[in-house]
Scaffold this active site. Structure first.
Site, PDB file in Angstrom:
ATOM      1  CG  ASP A 196      15.608   3.044   4.532  1.00 53.25           C
ATOM      2  OD1 ASP A 196      16.157   3.990   3.942  1.00 53.25           O
ATOM      3  OD2 ASP A 196      15.986   2.671   5.663  1.00 53.25           O
ATOM      4  CB  SER A 236      15.006   1.778  14.810  1.00 46.74           C
ATOM      5  OG  SER A 236      15.760   0.825  14.096  1.00 46.74           O
ATOM      6  CD  GLU A 279      12.740   0.796   7.265  1.00 51.06           C
ATOM      7  OE1 GLU A 279      12.274   0.604   8.417  1.00 51.06           O
ATOM      8  OE2 GLU A 279      13.592   1.674   7.033  1.00 51.06           O
ATOM      9  CE  LYS A 296      16.676   5.789   7.144  1.00 54.85           C
ATOM     10  NZ  LYS A 296      17.586   4.630   7.058  1.00 54.85           N
ATOM     11  CE  LYS A 346      13.782   0.546  11.381  1.00 56.40           C
ATOM     12  NZ  LYS A 346      13.947   1.714  10.480  1.00 56.40           N
ATOM     13  N   GLY A 369      15.479   7.322  10.485  1.00 53.15           N
ATOM     14  CA  GLY A 369      16.571   7.855  11.308  1.00 53.15           C
ATOM     15  C   GLY A 369      17.894   7.280  10.853  1.00 53.15           C
ATOM     16  CG  ASP A 381      14.823  -1.652   8.420  1.00 53.65           C
ATOM     17  OD1 ASP A 381      14.952  -2.119   7.268  1.00 53.65           O
ATOM     18  OD2 ASP A 381      15.342  -0.567   8.775  1.00 53.65           O
ATOM     19  CE  LYS A 434      17.692  -1.250  11.714  1.00 50.32           C
ATOM     20  NZ  LYS A 434      17.648  -0.604  10.382  1.00 50.32           N
TER      21      LYS A 434
HETATM   22  O1  OSB Z   1      17.563   1.213   7.974  1.00 55.79           O
HETATM   23  O2  OSB Z   1      16.444   2.647   9.010  1.00 55.79           O
HETATM   24  C1  OSB Z   1      17.507   2.088   8.820  1.00 55.79           C
HETATM   25  C2  OSB Z   1      20.133   3.210  11.360  1.00 55.79           C
HETATM   26  C3  OSB Z   1      21.229   3.339  10.547  1.00 55.79           C
HETATM   27  C4  OSB Z   1      21.095   3.047   9.199  1.00 55.79           C
HETATM   28  C5  OSB Z   1      19.892   2.607   8.684  1.00 55.79           C
HETATM   29  C6  OSB Z   1      18.783   2.488   9.504  1.00 55.79           C
HETATM   30  C7  OSB Z   1      18.921   2.773  10.872  1.00 55.79           C
HETATM   31  C8  OSB Z   1      17.844   2.631  11.848  1.00 55.79           C
HETATM   32  C9  OSB Z   1      17.961   3.394  13.137  1.00 55.79           C
HETATM   33  O3  OSB Z   1      16.922   1.874  11.705  1.00 55.79           O
HETATM   34  C10 OSB Z   1      17.194   4.649  13.132  1.00 55.79           C
HETATM   35  C11 OSB Z   1      17.544   5.539  14.307  1.00 55.79           C
HETATM   36  O4  OSB Z   1      17.221   5.189  15.428  1.00 55.79           O
HETATM   37  O5  OSB Z   1      18.143   6.609  14.064  1.00 55.79           O
HETATM   38 MG    MG Z   2      15.647   1.059   7.142  1.00 50.97          MG
END
Ligand code: OSB
Ligand code: MG
Length: 368
Positions: free
Chosen positions: A239, A136, A214, A263, A162, A291, A189, A164
């Site tokens: 999510d 991510s 996402e 999660k 992924k 994550g 995401d 953002k």
């Molecule tokens: O939206 O998935 C998410 C990290 C912190 C809070 C929300 C998210 C995320 C990530 C990172 O996308 C996931 C990771 O590398 O742990």
């Molecule tokens: Mg997410």
């Protein structure tokens, strides 16, 4: 088993890089680490994924500490527990606060598995010996920074990228990514940064054949997502909106998503994660493990959960070294050719590194 003693630690670990989402930037990761001791003096470990401030959900490190100290730990201390599935039952008269619940439940799972001499993956019914992982990538200052990062992670072997997104960092950015990496498994995401008013932008992403988008819409929504999913070709993955089996059931029934990100903390623990996994499997909805920038303890729980058979899409659980100079488990989680080998040792399968844990502890308190 009976829990005789619980220690909470306020941990602070510095990420190797600032992580930027549609909400803002995070580099110091504050979280709670929980150690639960049974009557034989064995320790099980859990991690709270709540952040220092309530940007991802309403829970924070401090609300988790409060709920654990004042409600969850007193509920569990000295209780006879035959199976970790009983923990969520014992917590059922405490509403929500899923990340707090999951912290203690995860430690009970670890203890239970150690007592049974089985790995957490096996106890959950997992069958994979290695799991596929993606990565991510936060919002960057420039598109060329992003392209360079993706290039590096593709070379490392990660199985999907992924990215953002947020308004103003979306269609043009994804176009550049697709141009340079025409075949890479790619997803976006949005962390709830859009509304149905942005439907044209969200439709424009269809062109890039993303594996999924996402959580494009509000963090508590499943109605508008159902409308959106009818309008766009890209599969919607939820999510933030999914906190329970019931949420998942309703989202599936409404057609709010075609994929679910599980999660463990967000849904209140491993038992609920497994129930959601099984529900999705029966509806042919693939899942993957999200994550939360976890330390090694939370990471180990994610690895075990991902061994379940309907985790058919790469998760966000990347290597320890991607996040931390030093992680708090031995060995660290490593990724080879895009896979993590699942440990077979009893419990979470990685040893907590007590020296490193002490080094990152800001405050601790023991309850017995
Ligand atoms: O939206 O998935 C998410 C990290 C912190 C809070 C929300 C998210 C995320 C990530 C990172 O996308 C996931 C990771 O590398 O742990
Ligand atoms: Mg997410």
């Amino acid at each position: 088993m009976r829990i005789k003693e619980v220690t909470l630690r306020h941990m602070q670990m510095r990420l190797k890089f600032p992580f930027t989402t549609s909400f803002g930037t995070l580099q110091n990761r504050d979280f709670i680490l929980l150690e639960a001791k049974d009557e034989n003096g064995r320790s099980g470990w859990g991690e709270s994924v709540a952040f220092h401030s309530p940007w991802y959900s309403e829970e924070t490190m401090k609300t988790n500490w409060h709920i654990l100290e004042d409600f969850l730990i007193p509920t569990l201390l000295d209780q006879e527990i035959k199976h970790p599935d009983e923990v969520s039952e014992l917590f059922s008269n405490i509403r929500k606060n899923n990340m707090a619940k999951s912290t203690l439940e995860g430690a009970v799972w670890d203890l239970y598995c150690q007592e049974q001499g089985i790995s957490l993956a096996a106890a959950l019914g997992g069958q994979k010996s290695k799991i596929e992982v993606g990565i991510s990538i936060g919002i960057q200052d420039t598109v060329s920074d992003l392209l360079r990062l993706i290039e590096g992670h593709v070379e490392e072997g990660y199985k999907r990228m992924k990215v953002k997104i947020k308004p103003g960092w979306d269609v043009d950015v994804m176009r550049e990514v697709r141009k340079e990496f025409p075949d890479v498994p790619l997803m976006a995401d949005a962390n709830s940064a859009y509304t149905l008013k942005d439907i044209d932008t969200l439709k424009a992403l269809d062109e890039f054949e993303l594996m999924m988008i996402e959580q494009p819409l509000a963090s508590d929504d499943i109605i508008d997502h159902a409308r959106l999913q009818k309008e766009i070709a890209t599969p919607v993955c939820l999510d933030e909106s999914i906190h329970s089996y019931e949420d998942a059931r309703k989202a599936i029934e409404l057609g709010s998503c075609r994929i679910i990100n599980i999660k463990i903390g967000r849904v209140g623990g491993l038992s609920e994660s497994k129930r959601i996994h099984d529900l999705c499997q029966s509806h042919e909805i693939p899942v993957w493990c999200g994550g939360m920038l976890e330390s090694g303890i939370g990471r180990a729980h994610n690895v075990a959960l991902t061994t379940l058979s309907n985790f058919t899409l790469p998760g966000d659980t990347a290597a320890s070294s991607r996040y931390w100079e030093t992680d708090i488990i031995k060995p660290e989680v490593t990724v080879k050719d895009g896979y993590i080998s699942v440990p077979e040792k009893p419990g979470i399968g990685y040893e907590p590194d007590l020296e490193a844990i002490d080094r990152f502890t800001m405050e601790k308190k023991t309850f017995s």
